[in-house]
Design a protein around this motif. Structure first.
Motif, PDB file in Angstrom:
ATOM      1  N   ALA A 184       0.845  -1.195   0.000  1.00 39.74           N
ATOM      2  CA  ALA A 184       0.000   0.000   0.000  1.00 39.74           C
ATOM      3  C   ALA A 184       0.877   1.242   0.000  1.00 39.74           C
ATOM      4  CB  ALA A 184      -0.905  -0.001   1.231  1.00 39.74           C
ATOM      5  N   ARG A 185       0.773   2.057  -1.035  1.00 39.82           N
ATOM      6  CA  ARG A 185       1.581   3.267  -1.110  1.00 39.82           C
ATOM      7  C   ARG A 185       0.846   4.425  -0.448  1.00 39.82           C
ATOM      8  NH1 ARG A 185       4.342   3.739  -7.105  1.00 39.82           N
ATOM      9  NH2 ARG A 185       5.648   1.885  -6.972  1.00 39.82           N
ATOM     10  N   PRO A 186       1.582   5.306   0.226  1.00 43.94           N
ATOM     11  CA  PRO A 186       0.940   6.469   0.832  1.00 43.94           C
ATOM     12  C   PRO A 186       0.279   7.347  -0.232  1.00 43.94           C
ATOM     13  CG  PRO A 186       3.181   6.181   1.662  1.00 43.94           C
ATOM     14  CD  PRO A 186       3.017   5.253   0.514  1.00 43.94           C
ATOM     15  N   ARG A 187      -0.858   7.910   0.109  1.00 38.70           N
ATOM     16  CA  ARG A 187      -1.572   8.775  -0.825  1.00 38.70           C
ATOM     17  C   ARG A 187      -0.879  10.137  -0.904  1.00 38.70           C
ATOM     18  NH1 ARG A 187      -7.446   9.589   0.830  1.00 38.70           N
ATOM     19  NH2 ARG A 187      -7.376  10.786  -1.095  1.00 38.70           N
ATOM     20  N   VAL A 188      -0.594  10.574  -2.119  1.00 39.77           N
ATOM     21  CA  VAL A 188       0.024  11.882  -2.289  1.00 39.77           C
ATOM     22  C   VAL A 188      -1.027  12.955  -2.543  1.00 39.77           C
ATOM     23  CG1 VAL A 188       2.142  10.871  -3.190  1.00 39.77           C
ATOM     24  CG2 VAL A 188       0.337  11.543  -4.786  1.00 39.77           C
ATOM     25  N   ALA A 189      -2.306  12.553  -2.726  1.00 42.24           N
ATOM     26  CA  ALA A 189      -3.356  13.512  -3.081  1.00 42.24           C
ATOM     27  C   ALA A 189      -4.247  13.853  -1.913  1.00 42.24           C
ATOM     28  CB  ALA A 189      -4.201  12.941  -4.236  1.00 42.24           C
ATOM     29  N   SER A 190      -3.884  13.485  -0.693  1.00 44.07           N
ATOM     30  CA  SER A 190      -4.700  13.868   0.458  1.00 44.07           C
ATOM     31  C   SER A 190      -4.620  15.388   0.650  1.00 44.07           C
ATOM     32  CB  SER A 190      -4.224  13.149   1.713  1.00 44.07           C
ATOM     33  OG  SER A 190      -2.911  13.534   2.046  1.00 44.07           O
ATOM     34  N   PRO A 191      -5.697  16.011   1.130  1.00 44.36           N
ATOM     35  CA  PRO A 191      -5.718  17.490   1.236  1.00 44.36           C
ATOM     36  C   PRO A 191      -4.548  18.068   2.019  1.00 44.36           C
ATOM     37  CG  PRO A 191      -7.912  16.586   1.563  1.00 44.36           C
ATOM     38  CD  PRO A 191      -6.988  15.416   1.508  1.00 44.36           C
ATOM     39  N   LEU A 192      -4.221  17.455   3.172  1.00 45.82           N
ATOM     40  CA  LEU A 192      -3.131  18.005   3.985  1.00 45.82           C
ATOM     41  C   LEU A 192      -1.792  17.918   3.263  1.00 45.82           C
ATOM     42  CD1 LEU A 192      -4.012  16.729   7.586  1.00 45.82           C
ATOM     43  CD2 LEU A 192      -4.173  19.056   6.687  1.00 45.82           C
ATOM     44  N   ARG A 193      -1.551  16.807   2.573  1.00 42.69           N
ATOM     45  CA  ARG A 193      -0.280  16.669   1.871  1.00 42.69           C
ATOM     46  C   ARG A 193      -0.198  17.602   0.669  1.00 42.69           C
ATOM     47  NH1 ARG A 193      -0.043  10.130   2.694  1.00 42.69           N
ATOM     48  NH2 ARG A 193       1.267  10.165   4.576  1.00 42.69           N
ATOM     49  N   VAL A 194      -1.303  17.789  -0.018  1.00 47.05           N
ATOM     50  CA  VAL A 194      -1.301  18.727  -1.143  1.00 47.05           C
ATOM     51  C   VAL A 194      -1.039  20.141  -0.638  1.00 47.05           C
ATOM     52  CG1 VAL A 194      -2.737  19.800  -2.903  1.00 47.05           C
ATOM     53  CG2 VAL A 194      -2.758  17.314  -2.634  1.00 47.05           C
ATOM     54  N   ALA A 195      -1.696  20.521   0.467  1.00 52.83           N
ATOM     55  CA  ALA A 195      -1.477  21.856   1.031  1.00 52.83           C
ATOM     56  C   ALA A 195      -0.030  22.016   1.494  1.00 52.83           C
ATOM     57  CB  ALA A 195      -2.434  22.094   2.195  1.00 52.83           C
ATOM     58  N   GLY A 196       0.504  20.965   2.144  1.00 51.59           N
ATOM     59  CA  GLY A 196       1.897  21.037   2.580  1.00 51.59           C
ATOM     60  C   GLY A 196       2.861  21.141   1.418  1.00 51.59           C
ATOM     61  N   ALA A 197       2.580  20.393   0.337  1.00 51.88           N
ATOM     62  CA  ALA A 197       3.445  20.457  -0.839  1.00 51.88           C
ATOM     63  C   ALA A 197       3.433  21.850  -1.451  1.00 51.88           C
ATOM     64  CB  ALA A 197       3.005  19.424  -1.863  1.00 51.88           C
ATOM     65  N   ILE A 198       2.251  22.466  -1.539  1.00 52.45           N
ATOM     66  CA  ILE A 198       2.143  23.817  -2.106  1.00 52.45           C
ATOM     67  C   ILE A 198       2.957  24.803  -1.279  1.00 52.45           C
ATOM     68  CG2 ILE A 198       0.548  25.722  -2.530  1.00 52.45           C
ATOM     69  CD1 ILE A 198      -1.579  23.573  -3.192  1.00 52.45           C
ATOM     70  N   ALA A 199       2.810  24.723   0.053  1.00 53.79           N
ATOM     71  CA  ALA A 199       3.541  25.645   0.925  1.00 53.79           C
ATOM     72  C   ALA A 199       5.048  25.433   0.810  1.00 53.79           C
ATOM     73  CB  ALA A 199       3.081  25.454   2.373  1.00 53.79           C
ATOM     74  N   GLN A 200       5.478  24.175   0.755  1.00 57.67           N
ATOM     75  CA  GLN A 200       6.906  23.903   0.682  1.00 57.67           C
ATOM     76  C   GLN A 200       7.492  24.313  -0.669  1.00 57.67           C
ATOM     77  OE1 GLN A 200       7.814  19.880   1.836  1.00 57.67           O
ATOM     78  NE2 GLN A 200       6.853  20.075   3.844  1.00 57.67           N
ATOM     79  N   MET A 201       6.754  24.089  -1.757  1.00 54.78           N
ATOM     80  CA  MET A 201       7.264  24.520  -3.061  1.00 54.78           C
ATOM     81  C   MET A 201       7.386  26.029  -3.131  1.00 54.78           C
ATOM     82  SD  MET A 201       5.601  21.964  -5.925  1.00 54.78           S
ATOM     83  CE  MET A 201       3.903  22.091  -5.345  1.00 54.78           C
ATOM     84  N   ALA A 202       6.429  26.741  -2.529  1.00 48.99           N
ATOM     85  CA  ALA A 202       6.526  28.202  -2.512  1.00 48.99           C
ATOM     86  C   ALA A 202       7.759  28.660  -1.744  1.00 48.99           C
ATOM     87  CB  ALA A 202       5.257  28.793  -1.886  1.00 48.99           C
ATOM     88  N   ALA A 203       8.038  27.983  -0.618  1.00 46.75           N
ATOM     89  CA  ALA A 203       9.224  28.337   0.160  1.00 46.75           C
ATOM     90  C   ALA A 203      10.504  28.012  -0.605  1.00 46.75           C
ATOM     91  CB  ALA A 203       9.196  27.597   1.503  1.00 46.75           C
TER      92      ALA A 203
END
Length: 429
Positions: free
Chosen positions: A16-35
């Protein structure tokens, strides 16, 4: 300086692979890419400057070597942080990259270590992931700006002082009455783009940093083979040690006891007093042989380790040490018998060497349970150093025993001291 390491076994692959499309992970990815869009260019500028300047200055008295060395380890640090960032965000089960070591002494060994660190595949995968994330971060900043502009545009009719308003980034103007519809469309496009980039970031990070299933299986097979070889080698070294101790210690003493009792038997009638002395001598030798056998058995298996755990076993070990030892053990629970035995005998061998060979005045033992599943220990002494791993020797047996348990060990013993032995073993090995 001698350095030796045994690779740890990889974590088992999960289906079972971790979901990359969960809301919290998507929000975290957006914030980290901006940084990263802000910080990333500065990091890459420093890295490229160090490497380029260092390589250019190498012919000038080797000054550039220091800059190249700094660049290589800045490269490693950036990759390590990228692995840690992605693992913290997605929980892929990534192992953080470890510094590479050649295991060879001298300046040549140092240069080989730097080269191996520079060409390390895990390091460059981390740099590739960081570069991709930084590039995506520029797009994220543009979409965030467009999203904010759309919100402003949607409310423009409430405060516009003219009949027309400008569209973000186009130079075009539209009637104020269309501002609400245009703003809503712009907000939706920006939000969809941000969510899409957040999902894309997870997919790309997994593709770059997570080994394929075939690679994981190949690594697991390699680690299993190394563990098997280590177990065979450790058993062979232990058997040789037992044979040597029996042949050089207990066996001659028992032969001496037999000969003494034979002499006593011959004199028991003609010289009873001499016979009593010989029997007393044989009795003393027998007790010494029993003590040696007990110590030999303790070297094979420490029963207190099974009965009371590693903390109590180390306390008993330190009590018998000829060198004053400071012990700092902090364990919340028990690990597997294999893991505890590997760490216990590694510590025992290190303390024995500190007393017999290093002429140490003191030693220190630290044991911890790291991340809930790794038993870690470090032994340090203030002796003269110079410890080396000789095939068939005690340290060779320890290294192979740790390898067989799926762990890794590192010995640092420069001439003049101090000596340190660091061991990490999976708790469930």
């Amino acid at each position: 300086m001698t350095t030796a390491a045994a690779p740890a076994a990889p974590s088992p692959t999960t289906s079972a692979r971790p979901r990359v499309a969960s809301p919290l992970r998507v929000a975290g990815a957006i914030a980290q890419m901006a940084a990263l869009a802000v910080v990333g260019p500065a990091l890459f500028t420093v890295l490229i400057t160090l490497l380029a300047t260092g390589i250019g200055l190498i012919p000038i008295f080797g000054i550039g070597l220091l800059l190249v060395l700094a660049g290589v380890y800045v490269l490693y640090a950036m990759s390590w942080l990228e692995h840690a960032r992605v693992e913290g965000l997605y929980d892929f089960g990534l192992a953080l990259p470890l510094p590479r070591r050649s295991g060879r002494p001298g300046f040549g060994g140092f240069l080989r270590t730097v080269w191996q660190q520079f060409i390390d595949g895990a390091t460059w995968r981390g740099i590739a992931s960081l570069a991709v994330s930084t590039i995506l971060g520029f797009v994220v900043l543009a979409l965030i700006s467009g999203f904010a502009s759309g919100v402003v545009l949607a409310f423009a009719p409430l405060f516009a002082s003219t009949d027309e308003i400008s569209l973000f980034g186009t130079g075009l103007s539209i009637p104020v009455g269309w501002g609400v519809a245009a703003g809503i469309v712009q907000v939706l496009i920006g939000a969809a783009g941000l969510v899409g980039l957040g999902i894309l970031h997870g997919i790309l990070a997994r593709a770059i940093l997570v080994p394929s299933q075939e690679a994981q299986l190949a690594e697991a097979a390699r680690a299993s083979s190394a563990q098997r070889d280590g177990a065979v080698r450790a058993a062979d070294v232990e058997r040789t040690r037992i044979e040597r101790d029996l042949h050089d210690g207990v066996q001659p003493r028992l032969v001496s006891v037999g000969m003494t009792l034979g002499l006593a038997q011959q004199k028991i009638e003609s010289d009873p007093d001499a016979a009593k002395e010989l029997i007393s001598e044989a009795h003393t030798s027998t007790k010494a042989a029993i003590t040696e056998l007990r110590q030999l058995a303790r070297g094979i298996h420490a029963s207190v380790l099974d009965d009371r755990g590693l903390d109590a076993a180390l306390s008993a070990l330190v009590a018998r040490s000829h060198v004053p030892v400071q012990v700092d053990v902090r364990l919340d629970g028990r690990c597997s018998r294999t893991a505890e035995a590997a760490v216990y005998f590694a510590i025992a061998e290190a303390l024995t060497n500190a007393a017999k060979h290093a002429r140490a005045g003191s030693a220190r033992v630290v044991v911890r349970l790291r991340d809930g599943n790794t038993l870690w220990a470090r032994v340090e002494d203030d002796g003269i150093g110079g410890a080396t791993i000789v095939p068939g020797g005690g340290l060779d047996g320890i290294m192979n025993r740790v390898l067989a348990a799926g762990g890794q060990a590192r010995l640092d013993s420069p001439a003049g001291g101090p000596t340190s032995l660091e061991v990490s073993v999976p708790c469930a090995s």
